[in-house]
Design a protein around this motif. Structure first.
Motif, PDB file in Angstrom:
ATOM      1  N   PHE A  11       0.838  -1.207   0.000  1.00  0.00           N
ATOM      2  CA  PHE A  11       0.000   0.000   0.000  1.00  0.00           C
ATOM      3  C   PHE A  11       0.874   1.258   0.000  1.00  0.00           C
ATOM      4  O   PHE A  11       0.563   2.237  -0.672  1.00  0.00           O
ATOM      5  N   LEU A  12       1.975   1.220   0.743  1.00  0.00           N
ATOM      6  CA  LEU A  12       2.908   2.355   0.727  1.00  0.00           C
ATOM      7  C   LEU A  12       3.535   2.527  -0.653  1.00  0.00           C
ATOM      8  O   LEU A  12       3.751   3.654  -1.102  1.00  0.00           O
ATOM      9  N   ALA A  13       3.807   1.421  -1.322  1.00  0.00           N
ATOM     10  CA  ALA A  13       4.343   1.495  -2.686  1.00  0.00           C
ATOM     11  C   ALA A  13       3.341   2.181  -3.614  1.00  0.00           C
ATOM     12  O   ALA A  13       3.732   2.968  -4.484  1.00  0.00           O
ATOM     13  N   VAL A  14       2.049   1.921  -3.428  1.00  0.00           N
ATOM     14  CA  VAL A  14       1.015   2.576  -4.239  1.00  0.00           C
ATOM     15  C   VAL A  14       1.000   4.078  -3.953  1.00  0.00           C
ATOM     16  O   VAL A  14       0.889   4.892  -4.875  1.00  0.00           O
ATOM     17  N   VAL A  15       1.161   4.450  -2.692  1.00  0.00           N
ATOM     18  CA  VAL A  15       1.180   5.870  -2.325  1.00  0.00           C
ATOM     19  C   VAL A  15       2.390   6.564  -2.958  1.00  0.00           C
ATOM     20  O   VAL A  15       2.268   7.657  -3.516  1.00  0.00           O
ATOM     21  N   ALA A  20       4.632  10.075  -7.135  1.00  0.00           N
ATOM     22  CA  ALA A  20       5.513  10.266  -8.290  1.00  0.00           C
ATOM     23  C   ALA A  20       4.699  10.644  -9.527  1.00  0.00           C
ATOM     24  O   ALA A  20       5.121  11.501 -10.310  1.00  0.00           O
ATOM     25  N   LEU A  21       3.525  10.043  -9.691  1.00  0.00           N
ATOM     26  CA  LEU A  21       2.656  10.387 -10.818  1.00  0.00           C
ATOM     27  C   LEU A  21       2.237  11.852 -10.745  1.00  0.00           C
ATOM     28  O   LEU A  21       2.284  12.570 -11.746  1.00  0.00           O
ATOM     29  N   LEU A  22       1.841  12.310  -9.558  1.00  0.00           N
ATOM     30  CA  LEU A  22       1.453  13.711  -9.390  1.00  0.00           C
ATOM     31  C   LEU A  22       2.611  14.640  -9.735  1.00  0.00           C
ATOM     32  O   LEU A  22       2.422  15.657 -10.401  1.00  0.00           O
ATOM     33  N   TYR A  23       3.802  14.280  -9.283  1.00  0.00           N
ATOM     34  CA  TYR A  23       4.970  15.100  -9.578  1.00  0.00           C
ATOM     35  C   TYR A  23       5.251  15.125 -11.086  1.00  0.00           C
ATOM     36  O   TYR A  23       5.435  16.191 -11.677  1.00  0.00           O
ATOM     37  N   LEU A  24       5.293  13.956 -11.697  1.00  0.00           N
ATOM     38  CA  LEU A  24       5.622  13.867 -13.123  1.00  0.00           C
ATOM     39  C   LEU A  24       4.589  14.588 -13.988  1.00  0.00           C
ATOM     40  O   LEU A  24       4.945  15.283 -14.941  1.00  0.00           O
ATOM     41  N   SER A  25       3.322  14.430 -13.660  1.00  0.00           N
ATOM     42  CA  SER A  25       2.301  15.037 -14.512  1.00  0.00           C
ATOM     43  C   SER A  25       2.147  16.536 -14.270  1.00  0.00           C
ATOM     44  O   SER A  25       1.464  17.207 -15.039  1.00  0.00           O
ATOM     45  N   PHE A  75     -11.078  -4.316  -9.212  1.00  0.00           N
ATOM     46  CA  PHE A  75     -10.698  -3.144  -8.430  1.00  0.00           C
ATOM     47  C   PHE A  75      -9.455  -2.470  -9.020  1.00  0.00           C
ATOM     48  O   PHE A  75      -9.398  -1.251  -9.147  1.00  0.00           O
ATOM     49  N   VAL A  76      -8.452  -3.268  -9.384  1.00  0.00           N
ATOM     50  CA  VAL A  76      -7.208  -2.726  -9.938  1.00  0.00           C
ATOM     51  C   VAL A  76      -7.471  -2.009 -11.260  1.00  0.00           C
ATOM     52  O   VAL A  76      -6.965  -0.899 -11.477  1.00  0.00           O
ATOM     53  N   ILE A  77      -8.254  -2.604 -12.130  1.00  0.00           N
ATOM     54  CA  ILE A  77      -8.544  -1.985 -13.430  1.00  0.00           C
ATOM     55  C   ILE A  77      -9.333  -0.687 -13.242  1.00  0.00           C
ATOM     56  O   ILE A  77      -9.025   0.331 -13.869  1.00  0.00           O
ATOM     57  N   LEU A  78     -10.325  -0.704 -12.359  1.00  0.00           N
ATOM     58  CA  LEU A  78     -11.092   0.520 -12.084  1.00  0.00           C
ATOM     59  C   LEU A  78     -10.207   1.599 -11.458  1.00  0.00           C
ATOM     60  O   LEU A  78     -10.344   2.781 -11.767  1.00  0.00           O
ATOM     61  N   PHE A  79      -9.295   1.194 -10.597  1.00  0.00           N
ATOM     62  CA  PHE A  79      -8.355   2.128  -9.973  1.00  0.00           C
ATOM     63  C   PHE A  79      -7.486   2.789 -11.048  1.00  0.00           C
ATOM     64  O   PHE A  79      -7.361   4.012 -11.091  1.00  0.00           O
ATOM     65  N   CYS A  80      -6.888   1.979 -11.915  1.00  0.00           N
ATOM     66  CA  CYS A  80      -6.014   2.527 -12.963  1.00  0.00           C
ATOM     67  C   CYS A  80      -6.798   3.418 -13.922  1.00  0.00           C
ATOM     68  O   CYS A  80      -6.311   4.484 -14.317  1.00  0.00           O
ATOM     69  N   ALA A  81      -8.003   3.009 -14.285  1.00  0.00           N
ATOM     70  CA  ALA A  81      -8.819   3.819 -15.184  1.00  0.00           C
ATOM     71  C   ALA A  81      -9.198   5.148 -14.529  1.00  0.00           C
ATOM     72  O   ALA A  81      -9.130   6.205 -15.167  1.00  0.00           O
ATOM     73  N   SER A  82      -9.565   5.107 -13.258  1.00  0.00           N
ATOM     74  CA  SER A  82      -9.963   6.330 -12.539  1.00  0.00           C
ATOM     75  C   SER A  82      -8.797   7.278 -12.340  1.00  0.00           C
ATOM     76  O   SER A  82      -8.902   8.481 -12.616  1.00  0.00           O
ATOM     77  N   ILE A  83      -7.682   6.749 -11.873  1.00  0.00           N
ATOM     78  CA  ILE A  83      -6.495   7.591 -11.644  1.00  0.00           C
ATOM     79  C   ILE A  83      -6.001   8.128 -12.989  1.00  0.00           C
ATOM     80  O   ILE A  83      -5.597   9.292 -13.086  1.00  0.00           O
ATOM     81  N   GLY A  84      -6.044   7.311 -14.024  1.00  0.00           N
ATOM     82  CA  GLY A  84      -5.633   7.767 -15.353  1.00  0.00           C
ATOM     83  C   GLY A  84      -6.505   8.906 -15.855  1.00  0.00           C
ATOM     84  O   GLY A  84      -5.999   9.889 -16.396  1.00  0.00           O
ATOM     85  N   ALA A  85      -7.818   8.802 -15.660  1.00  0.00           N
ATOM     86  CA  ALA A  85      -8.731   9.862 -16.088  1.00  0.00           C
ATOM     87  C   ALA A  85      -8.480  11.142 -15.298  1.00  0.00           C
ATOM     88  O   ALA A  85      -8.423  12.238 -15.870  1.00  0.00           O
ATOM     89  N   LEU A  86      -8.318  11.007 -13.980  1.00  0.00           N
ATOM     90  CA  LEU A  86      -8.034  12.187 -13.150  1.00  0.00           C
ATOM     91  C   LEU A  86      -6.720  12.841 -13.540  1.00  0.00           C
ATOM     92  O   LEU A  86      -6.610  14.071 -13.592  1.00  0.00           O
ATOM     93  N   GLU A  88      -5.215  12.715 -16.492  1.00  0.00           N
ATOM     94  CA  GLU A  88      -5.366  13.378 -17.788  1.00  0.00           C
ATOM     95  C   GLU A  88      -6.096  14.715 -17.629  1.00  0.00           C
ATOM     96  O   GLU A  88      -5.706  15.715 -18.238  1.00  0.00           O
ATOM     97  N   PHE A  89      -7.122  14.740 -16.796  1.00  0.00           N
ATOM     98  CA  PHE A  89      -7.836  15.992 -16.551  1.00  0.00           C
ATOM     99  C   PHE A  89      -6.914  17.011 -15.887  1.00  0.00           C
ATOM    100  O   PHE A  89      -6.860  18.173 -16.275  1.00  0.00           O
ATOM    101  N   ARG A  90      -6.164  16.556 -14.898  1.00  0.00           N
ATOM    102  CA  ARG A  90      -5.248  17.452 -14.176  1.00  0.00           C
ATOM    103  C   ARG A  90      -4.180  18.019 -15.100  1.00  0.00           C
ATOM    104  O   ARG A  90      -3.799  19.181 -14.992  1.00  0.00           O
ATOM    105  N   GLN A  91      -3.694  17.209 -16.027  1.00  0.00           N
ATOM    106  CA  GLN A  91      -2.665  17.671 -16.967  1.00  0.00           C
ATOM    107  C   GLN A  91      -3.189  18.760 -17.898  1.00  0.00           C
ATOM    108  O   GLN A  91      -2.409  19.552 -18.424  1.00  0.00           O
TER     109      GLN A  91
END
Length: 131
Positions: A11-15, A20-25, A75-86, A88-91
């Motif tokens: 779970f910490l690895a996911v955080v 890192a995703l927030l920083y990179l994007s 759950f994993v697929i929905l997580f990746c799809a949701s975070i990916g959409a967010l 892309e919107f944030r970018q």
């Protein structure tokens, strides 16, 4: 119990992955550390989200061993799809970044799918290393 089989580690690895995703994007200029090739950005999206998906899959597998593969995968697929959409919107609010790229979002979601195929094969290796 080894650190590799502890759910909190995953779970910490996911955080960390998400931070890192927030920083990179949020970077206006982002230069990839890989050679140029066709659809490089899509491959990088898929790979990055597959890594995050693997971490989440393992966190859920170790914390909820009674969950089925299908349940965790959904759950994993929905997580990746949701975070990916967010993401892309944030970018779309980041200077010099396009955002809202359907191809990137599809690659992010497919990264979650790849994670669900790869993770079950990693489990025996992780359990072996945990001993």
């Amino acid at each position: 119990m080894s650190i590799l089989s502890r759910p909190l580690s995953w779970f910490l690895a996911v955080v960390v992955w998400y931070a890192a995703l927030l920083y990179l994007s949020s970077q206006s200029q982002l230069e990839a550390p890989v050679p140029e090739f066709m659809h490089r950005d899509k491959v990088m999206h898929l790979t990055y989200f597959a890594l995050g998906g693997i971490c989440l899959y393992l966190a859920l597998r170790f914390s909820r061993p009674h969950f089925t593969h299908a349940r965790i995968s959904l759950f994993v697929i929905l997580f990746c799809a949701s975070i990916g959409a967010l993401d892309e919107f944030r970018q779309s609010f980041t200077p010099n970044r396009s955002g809202n790229d359907l191809g990137d979002w599809i690659a992010d979601t497919l990264g979650g799918v790849v994670a669900c195929f790869v993770s079950p094969y990693l489990l025996p290796l992780i359990k072996k290393l945990s001993r």
